[in-house]
Write a protein that holds these residues in place. Structure first.
Motif, PDB file in Angstrom:
ATOM      1  N   ALA A  59      43.486 -72.816 -15.282  1.00  0.00           N
ATOM      2  CA  ALA A  59      42.990 -74.003 -14.584  1.00  0.00           C
ATOM      3  C   ALA A  59      41.485 -73.918 -14.435  1.00  0.00           C
ATOM      4  O   ALA A  59      40.926 -72.864 -14.126  1.00  0.00           O
ATOM      5  CB  ALA A  59      43.646 -74.096 -13.212  1.00  0.00           C
ATOM      6  N   SER A  60      40.807 -75.024 -14.643  1.00  0.00           N
ATOM      7  CA  SER A  60      39.362 -75.065 -14.531  1.00  0.00           C
ATOM      8  C   SER A  60      38.986 -75.089 -13.062  1.00  0.00           C
ATOM      9  O   SER A  60      39.558 -75.836 -12.262  1.00  0.00           O
ATOM     10  CB  SER A  60      38.822 -76.310 -15.226  1.00  0.00           C
ATOM     11  OG  SER A  60      37.435 -76.418 -15.004  1.00  0.00           O
ATOM     12  N   ASN A  61      38.005 -74.285 -12.674  1.00  0.00           N
ATOM     13  CA  ASN A  61      37.590 -74.278 -11.266  1.00  0.00           C
ATOM     14  C   ASN A  61      36.400 -75.189 -11.020  1.00  0.00           C
ATOM     15  O   ASN A  61      35.839 -75.191  -9.944  1.00  0.00           O
ATOM     16  CB  ASN A  61      37.305 -72.839 -10.807  1.00  0.00           C
ATOM     17  CG  ASN A  61      36.191 -72.202 -11.589  1.00  0.00           C
ATOM     18  OD1 ASN A  61      35.605 -72.817 -12.481  1.00  0.00           O
ATOM     19  ND2 ASN A  61      35.907 -70.946 -11.263  1.00  0.00           N
ATOM     20  N   GLY A  62      35.980 -75.964 -12.010  1.00  0.00           N
ATOM     21  CA  GLY A  62      34.948 -76.969 -11.807  1.00  0.00           C
ATOM     22  C   GLY A  62      33.529 -76.466 -11.929  1.00  0.00           C
ATOM     23  O   GLY A  62      32.604 -77.083 -11.428  1.00  0.00           O
ATOM     24  N   GLN A  68      35.309 -80.359 -18.827  1.00  0.00           N
ATOM     25  CA  GLN A  68      36.518 -80.737 -18.111  1.00  0.00           C
ATOM     26  C   GLN A  68      37.364 -81.639 -18.998  1.00  0.00           C
ATOM     27  O   GLN A  68      36.835 -82.484 -19.720  1.00  0.00           O
ATOM     28  CB  GLN A  68      36.162 -81.429 -16.800  1.00  0.00           C
ATOM     29  CG  GLN A  68      35.448 -80.477 -15.858  1.00  0.00           C
ATOM     30  CD  GLN A  68      35.231 -81.068 -14.496  1.00  0.00           C
ATOM     31  OE1 GLN A  68      35.644 -82.207 -14.247  1.00  0.00           O
ATOM     32  NE2 GLN A  68      34.586 -80.339 -13.625  1.00  0.00           N
ATOM     33  N   ALA A  69      38.681 -81.456 -18.951  1.00  0.00           N
ATOM     34  CA  ALA A  69      39.589 -82.126 -19.865  1.00  0.00           C
ATOM     35  C   ALA A  69      39.667 -83.635 -19.601  1.00  0.00           C
ATOM     36  O   ALA A  69      39.821 -84.409 -20.532  1.00  0.00           O
ATOM     37  CB  ALA A  69      40.981 -81.515 -19.730  1.00  0.00           C
ATOM     38  N   GLY A  70      39.536 -84.112 -18.396  1.00  0.00           N
ATOM     39  CA  GLY A  70      39.728 -85.524 -18.096  1.00  0.00           C
ATOM     40  C   GLY A  70      38.499 -86.384 -18.276  1.00  0.00           C
ATOM     41  O   GLY A  70      38.564 -87.602 -18.198  1.00  0.00           O
TER      42      GLY A  70
END
Length: 71
Positions: A59-62, A68-70
């Motif tokens: 999971a990406s922590n930002g 980022q995927a979205g």
């Protein structure tokens, strides 16, 4: 003072070198270890077949350096 006794040399003097063999007990112990190892490997393979593992992406922590995927 008493003289120290070297048990290794004492035992070597009691039994001639050509008469020392593992014998039946050595074979039985070795065979039992082999059979136990076979059963352990068989059990391990059965346990590995039960494992249902699907790797998920981390999971990406930002953090700013990651895409980022979205977006």
């Amino acid at each position: 003072m008493s003289t120290p006794v070297n048990l290794t040399s004492l035992a070597a003097d009691l039994v001639p070198d050509e008469k020392v063999t593992p014998g039946l007990l050595g074979f039985v112990v070795f065979a039992a270890l082999g059979v136990a190892t076979w059963f352990l490997v068989k059990s391990m393979n059965k346990q590995f077949k039960r494992v249902n593992f699907v790797e998920e992406p981390e999971a990406s922590n930002g953090t700013p350096g990651e895409a980022q995927a979205g977006s």
